[in-house]
Scaffold this motif. Structure first.
Motif, PDB file in Angstrom:
ATOM      1  N   MET A   1       0.793  -1.112   0.089  1.00  0.00           N
ATOM      2  CA  MET A   1      -0.052   0.096  -0.089  1.00  0.00           C
ATOM      3  C   MET A   1       0.815   1.191  -0.020  1.00  0.00           C
ATOM      4  N   PHE A   2       0.460   2.375  -0.651  1.00  0.00           N
ATOM      5  CA  PHE A   2       1.158   3.537  -0.646  1.00  0.00           C
ATOM      6  C   PHE A   2       0.210   4.633  -0.162  1.00  0.00           C
ATOM      7  N   ILE A   3       0.557   5.470   0.869  1.00  0.00           N
ATOM      8  CA  ILE A   3      -0.068   6.335   1.388  1.00  0.00           C
ATOM      9  C   ILE A   3       0.738   7.768   1.179  1.00  0.00           C
ATOM     10  N   ALA A   4      -0.147   8.866   0.707  1.00  0.00           N
ATOM     11  CA  ALA A   4       0.333  10.078   0.720  1.00  0.00           C
ATOM     12  C   ALA A   4      -0.521  10.984   1.369  1.00  0.00           C
ATOM     13  N   ILE A   5       0.124  12.026   2.173  1.00  0.00           N
ATOM     14  CA  ILE A   5      -0.443  13.106   2.990  1.00  0.00           C
ATOM     15  C   ILE A   5      -0.339  14.429   2.741  1.00  0.00           C
ATOM     16  N   LEU A   6      -1.006  15.233   1.958  1.00  0.00           N
ATOM     17  CA  LEU A   6      -0.660  16.285   1.602  1.00  0.00           C
ATOM     18  C   LEU A   6      -1.342  17.524   2.407  1.00  0.00           C
ATOM     19  N   ASP A   7      -0.331  18.573   3.011  1.00  0.00           N
ATOM     20  CA  ASP A   7      -0.898  19.527   3.900  1.00  0.00           C
ATOM     21  C   ASP A   7      -0.735  20.676   3.201  1.00  0.00           C
ATOM     22  N   PHE A   8      -1.608  21.634   3.241  1.00  0.00           N
ATOM     23  CA  PHE A   8      -1.419  22.760   2.587  1.00  0.00           C
ATOM     24  C   PHE A   8      -2.532  24.065   3.304  1.00  0.00           C
ATOM     25  N   ARG A   9      -1.995  25.327   2.777  1.00  0.00           N
ATOM     26  CA  ARG A   9      -2.996  26.358   3.651  1.00  0.00           C
ATOM     27  C   ARG A   9      -3.409  27.214   2.425  1.00  0.00           C
ATOM     28  N   THR A  10      -4.493  27.634   2.588  1.00  0.00           N
ATOM     29  CA  THR A  10      -5.147  28.791   1.767  1.00  0.00           C
ATOM     30  C   THR A  10      -5.532  30.159   2.808  1.00  0.00           C
ATOM     31  N   ALA A  11      -5.721  31.184   2.008  1.00  0.00           N
ATOM     32  CA  ALA A  11      -6.235  32.312   3.033  1.00  0.00           C
ATOM     33  C   ALA A  11      -7.632  31.695   3.353  1.00  0.00           C
ATOM     34  N   ALA A  12      -8.272  32.038   4.517  1.00  0.00           N
ATOM     35  CA  ALA A  12      -9.285  31.617   5.289  1.00  0.00           C
ATOM     36  C   ALA A  12     -10.425  31.922   4.203  1.00  0.00           C
ATOM     37  N   THR A  13     -10.442  32.972   3.553  1.00  0.00           N
ATOM     38  CA  THR A  13     -11.566  33.114   2.615  1.00  0.00           C
ATOM     39  C   THR A  13     -11.529  32.118   1.583  1.00  0.00           C
ATOM     40  N   ASP A  14     -10.295  31.555   1.232  1.00  0.00           N
ATOM     41  CA  ASP A  14     -10.228  30.622  -0.288  1.00  0.00           C
ATOM     42  C   ASP A  14     -10.229  29.243   0.147  1.00  0.00           C
ATOM     43  N   ARG A  15     -10.503  28.840   1.332  1.00  0.00           N
ATOM     44  CA  ARG A  15     -10.456  27.703   1.699  1.00  0.00           C
ATOM     45  C   ARG A  15     -11.918  26.860   1.475  1.00  0.00           C
ATOM     46  N   PRO A  16     -12.884  27.514   1.484  1.00  0.00           N
ATOM     47  CA  PRO A  16     -14.293  26.737   1.204  1.00  0.00           C
ATOM     48  C   PRO A  16     -14.191  26.482  -0.571  1.00  0.00           C
ATOM     49  N   ALA A  17     -13.736  27.540  -1.299  1.00  0.00           N
ATOM     50  CA  ALA A  17     -13.442  27.105  -2.873  1.00  0.00           C
ATOM     51  C   ALA A  17     -12.553  25.867  -2.817  1.00  0.00           C
ATOM     52  N   ALA A  18     -11.504  26.006  -2.251  1.00  0.00           N
ATOM     53  CA  ALA A  18     -10.503  24.795  -2.395  1.00  0.00           C
ATOM     54  C   ALA A  18     -11.066  23.501  -1.946  1.00  0.00           C
ATOM     55  N   LEU A  19     -11.843  23.360  -0.909  1.00  0.00           N
ATOM     56  CA  LEU A  19     -12.742  22.010  -0.540  1.00  0.00           C
ATOM     57  C   LEU A  19     -13.586  21.796  -1.585  1.00  0.00           C
ATOM     58  N   VAL A  20     -14.305  22.596  -2.295  1.00  0.00           N
ATOM     59  CA  VAL A  20     -15.353  22.588  -3.396  1.00  0.00           C
ATOM     60  C   VAL A  20     -14.622  21.802  -4.531  1.00  0.00           C
ATOM     61  N   GLN A  21     -13.566  22.352  -4.860  1.00  0.00           N
ATOM     62  CA  GLN A  21     -12.472  21.777  -6.020  1.00  0.00           C
ATOM     63  C   GLN A  21     -12.479  20.396  -5.543  1.00  0.00           C
ATOM     64  N   PHE A  22     -11.933  20.067  -4.409  1.00  0.00           N
ATOM     65  CA  PHE A  22     -11.763  18.579  -4.150  1.00  0.00           C
ATOM     66  C   PHE A  22     -12.847  17.665  -3.937  1.00  0.00           C
ATOM     67  N   ASP A  23     -14.008  18.287  -3.478  1.00  0.00           N
ATOM     68  CA  ASP A  23     -15.259  17.459  -3.404  1.00  0.00           C
ATOM     69  C   ASP A  23     -15.704  17.176  -4.798  1.00  0.00           C
TER      70      ASP A  23
END
Length: 100
Positions: A1-23
């Motif tokens: 098994m291969f596991i990748a964990i990505l951590d990143f930051r956006t401006a608080a105002t951009d985070r909802p849009a980033a989450l929508v893209q991943f969704d």
């Protein structure tokens, strides 16, 4: 098994849009050969942090994902929202047991 964990930051105002893209891309990623899990988390203690956890059958499957149109699209949309360089930790792991 291969596991990748990505951590990143956006401006608080951009985070909802980033989450929508991943969704919007999540089903495509989960349908890729070798994908075991694809989970996106918004940190509760920090309104700028997002973590993405990938589980793949093997490193080759993850490499195929990195070459996919889906990964390229996420990068085009998400990278401009990042306020610092992302950190990706990648692991080779052996599943010992699944307990349900």
């Amino acid at each position: 098994m291969f596991i990748a964990i990505l951590d990143f930051r956006t401006a608080a105002t951009d985070r909802p849009a980033a989450l929508v893209q991943f969704d919007q891309e999540a089903d495509r990623v989960r349908a890729m050969p070798g994908n075991v899990a694809f989970r996106v988390y918004a940190a509760r203690e920090d309104d700028t942090a997002i973590a993405v956890v990938h589980e793949w059958d093997d490193e080759a499957s993850f490499a195929d994902y990195l070459r996919s149109d889906c990964f390229a699209h996420l990068g085009e949309v998400i990278r401009p929202m990042m306020i610092a360089a992302p950190v990706s930790r990648r692991y080779r792991a052996d599943l010992v047991e699944t307990v349900a």
